[in-house]
Design a protein around this motif. Sequence first.
Motif, mmCIF file in Angstrom:
data_model
loop_
_atom_site.group_PDB
_atom_site.id
_atom_site.type_symbol
_atom_site.label_atom_id
_atom_site.label_comp_id
_atom_site.label_asym_id
_atom_site.label_seq_id
_atom_site.Cartn_x
_atom_site.Cartn_y
_atom_site.Cartn_z
ATOM 1 N N SER A 30 2.148 -8.632 1.547
ATOM 2 C CA SER A 30 1.185 -8.703 0.720
ATOM 3 C C SER A 30 0.070 -9.654 1.627
ATOM 4 C CB SER A 30 1.322 -9.490 -0.430
ATOM 5 O OG SER A 30 1.902 -10.765 -0.125
ATOM 6 N N GLY A 31 -1.183 -9.855 1.145
ATOM 7 C CA GLY A 31 -2.113 -10.764 1.771
ATOM 8 C C GLY A 31 -1.484 -12.127 1.894
ATOM 9 N N ALA A 32 -1.175 -12.729 0.795
ATOM 10 C CA ALA A 32 -0.669 -13.803 0.874
ATOM 11 C C ALA A 32 0.645 -14.166 1.736
ATOM 12 C CB ALA A 32 0.039 -14.312 -0.509
ATOM 13 N N ASN A 48 -1.008 -14.243 5.138
ATOM 14 C CA ASN A 48 -1.446 -15.492 5.599
ATOM 15 C C ASN A 48 -0.397 -16.757 5.702
ATOM 16 O OD1 ASN A 48 -4.129 -14.837 5.470
ATOM 17 N ND2 ASN A 48 -4.515 -14.879 3.408
ATOM 18 N N PHE A 76 -10.504 -17.646 -0.683
ATOM 19 C CA PHE A 76 -9.076 -17.446 -1.233
ATOM 20 C C PHE A 76 -8.356 -16.770 -0.249
ATOM 21 C CE2 PHE A 76 -6.425 -14.375 -3.832
ATOM 22 C CZ PHE A 76 -6.036 -15.356 -4.780
ATOM 23 N N HIS A 77 -7.121 -17.326 -0.182
ATOM 24 C CA HIS A 77 -6.163 -16.740 0.640
ATOM 25 C C HIS A 77 -4.818 -16.464 -0.057
ATOM 26 C CE1 HIS A 77 -9.180 -17.772 3.981
ATOM 27 N NE2 HIS A 77 -9.049 -18.969 3.434
ATOM 28 N N GLY A 78 -4.746 -16.669 -1.230
ATOM 29 C CA GLY A 78 -3.388 -16.146 -1.788
ATOM 30 C C GLY A 78 -2.905 -17.183 -2.791
ATOM 31 N N GLU A 111 -12.644 -16.390 5.786
ATOM 32 C CA GLU A 111 -13.028 -15.074 5.623
ATOM 33 C C GLU A 111 -14.196 -14.732 5.888
ATOM 34 O OE1 GLU A 111 -12.124 -14.367 0.933
ATOM 35 O OE2 GLU A 111 -12.157 -16.424 1.262
ATOM 36 N N GLU A 130 -13.173 -12.987 -3.208
ATOM 37 C CA GLU A 130 -12.625 -13.743 -4.693
ATOM 38 C C GLU A 130 -13.794 -14.678 -5.027
ATOM 39 O OE1 GLU A 130 -10.552 -12.134 -6.513
ATOM 40 O OE2 GLU A 130 -10.407 -10.837 -4.808
ATOM 41 N N ASP A 181 -8.898 -14.110 7.863
ATOM 42 C CA ASP A 181 -8.382 -13.629 7.014
ATOM 43 C C ASP A 181 -9.091 -12.090 6.540
ATOM 44 O OD1 ASP A 181 -7.567 -12.588 4.366
ATOM 45 O OD2 ASP A 181 -7.110 -14.425 3.401
ATOM 46 N N VAL A 216 -7.886 -9.672 4.769
ATOM 47 C CA VAL A 216 -7.114 -8.970 3.642
ATOM 48 C C VAL A 216 -8.132 -8.207 2.843
ATOM 49 C CG1 VAL A 216 -5.788 -9.442 1.477
ATOM 50 C CG2 VAL A 216 -5.177 -10.953 3.516
ATOM 51 N N GLN A 217 -9.307 -8.406 2.255
ATOM 52 C CA GLN A 217 -10.151 -7.816 1.639
ATOM 53 C C GLN A 217 -10.933 -7.062 2.431
ATOM 54 O OE1 GLN A 217 -12.671 -8.495 -2.397
ATOM 55 N NE2 GLN A 217 -11.021 -9.594 -2.014
ATOM 56 N N LYS A 256 -4.027 -5.431 1.510
ATOM 57 C CA LYS A 256 -4.840 -4.533 0.597
ATOM 58 C C LYS A 256 -5.124 -3.009 1.104
ATOM 59 C CE LYS A 256 -7.503 -7.861 -2.161
ATOM 60 N NZ LYS A 256 -7.006 -7.621 -3.383
HETATM 61 C C1 LIG Z 1 -9.135 -12.717 1.379
HETATM 62 C C2 LIG Z 1 -7.653 -12.640 0.646
HETATM 63 N N1 LIG Z 1 -6.791 -13.192 1.097
HETATM 64 C C3 LIG Z 1 -5.614 -13.054 0.582
HETATM 65 C C4 LIG Z 1 -5.272 -12.402 -0.588
HETATM 66 C C5 LIG Z 1 -4.166 -12.401 -1.352
HETATM 67 O O1 LIG Z 1 -3.625 -11.149 -1.214
HETATM 68 P P1 LIG Z 1 -2.460 -10.642 -2.037
HETATM 69 O O2 LIG Z 1 -2.724 -10.737 -3.551
HETATM 70 O O3 LIG Z 1 -2.086 -9.466 -1.549
HETATM 71 O O4 LIG Z 1 -1.237 -11.501 -2.040
HETATM 72 C C6 LIG Z 1 -6.507 -11.882 -1.422
HETATM 73 C C7 LIG Z 1 -6.316 -11.085 -2.566
HETATM 74 O O5 LIG Z 1 -7.549 -10.838 -3.273
HETATM 75 C C8 LIG Z 1 -7.891 -11.955 -0.516
HETATM 76 O O6 LIG Z 1 -8.835 -11.335 -1.185
#
Ligand SMILES: Cc1ncc(COP(=O)(O)O)c(C=O)c1O
Length: 394
Positions: free
Chosen positions: A104-106, A109, A138-140, A191, A196, A224, A226-227, A253
């Motif tokens: 996952s993204g969290a 990170n 937003f990082h998780g 980011e 978010e 980051d 992730v998005q 993602k």
């Molecule tokens: C920039 C960013 N980092 C981390 C996350 C967390 O990702 P996850 O929901 O897959 O843990 C998100 C989720 O929206 C995100 O947008």
Amino acid sequence: MEKTDVFSLDGEYIASTYARFGVNIVSGKGSILKGGDGKEYIDLGAGIATNVFGACDDVWIKAVTDQLTKIQHASNLYYTDPGPRLARLLCEKTGMKKVFFSNSGAEANECAIKTARKWAAEHLGAEYHTVVTLKNSFHGRTLATLAATGQDVFHRDFLPLTPGFAYAEPNDSADLERVMEENKCAALLIETVQGEGGVNVLTDSFVADAAALTKKHGALLMVDEVQTGNGRCGAMYSYMNYGIAPDVVSTAKGLGGGLPIGATMFGERTADVLTPGTHGSTFGGNPVCCAGAESVVSRLDDDLFAAVRKKSEMIFEKLSGKPGITGVHGRGLMIGADVTGDVKAVVKGCIERGALVLSAKNRVRLTPALNIPEETLSRGLDILIEAAAAAAEA
Ligand SMILES: Cc1ncc(COP(=O)(O)O)c(C=O)c1O
């Protein structure tokens, strides 16, 4: 009477962490999804920037199912084919040197943060443990990534926060300089487009200053993605739009095309920080997820990025100046629109009219599949325009 419909079962048995819309997605193809009531929806969210080639993409299905018939999981005690192949593809497309796979993204990170702490302890001293992030980021939702997230609203119920994080104002180089001077920094984590946080694009000059400040302080630059990553912002990774060279890149993602996978990529300085026993994950590098991701990443090329940028221009042109829409923000196919009506009413109005859109803070957010046909995108935007006008009048 026994409850058997999905809405009742969810209400009774699923923890109430999501305020869901009343749509049960039962199937889909490309950017058209089907609800349990038989209604069709134009998908402008792609599972929150995740189904990069839309629903049930044929190439992706073949890659995933081929792997499923070989071996679904083997544990990280052994080698499996897809993970190393995917890691090589990612390194070739980024110039990064090594990859750690998670789910996952969290988690991607978390791995970045652990890497920064270990690297800083070894290179700067144990007291250099602060990871600077930006307000509104937003990082998780794990405890460390929650602390990394620069928004009090996510912290409130979960105090005390994991220590070792400090926050600077986005697009304010002087404030970033102040925060980096006041703390003993291991790394800066940003980011380039805060998703978010409301689809806020970092300026070129701020990102250049951020890169220079990490250099000045001897700290790591971590991005980051992730998005923003995997083609979403019209480049392989959004940081590439800024010409910076991060030490660590996290993504998730869109990488998996709809299956759970996270990746933390390491540059020259960080490639060998993690050693046996310092990090791990049971499912990380799962061969089925990696096979799906390989089929996604191998198709992320300049032609696709050009098409993403073209569709982005179309969105800006179509939405700008329409009744009830006061601004359009974002990059590539990660767009936020300011609306004068209630944003929730606009999202609801879109669903009623047959389009799925997202929100982020007080903006309507669009993150469609990268291969959404222009005609489908155009019809979806017409629905948004109608819903925004209706909410503005309400
Ligand atoms: C920039 C960013 N980092 C981390 C996350 C967390 O990702 P996850 O929901 O897959 O843990 C998100 C989720 O929206 C995100 O947008």
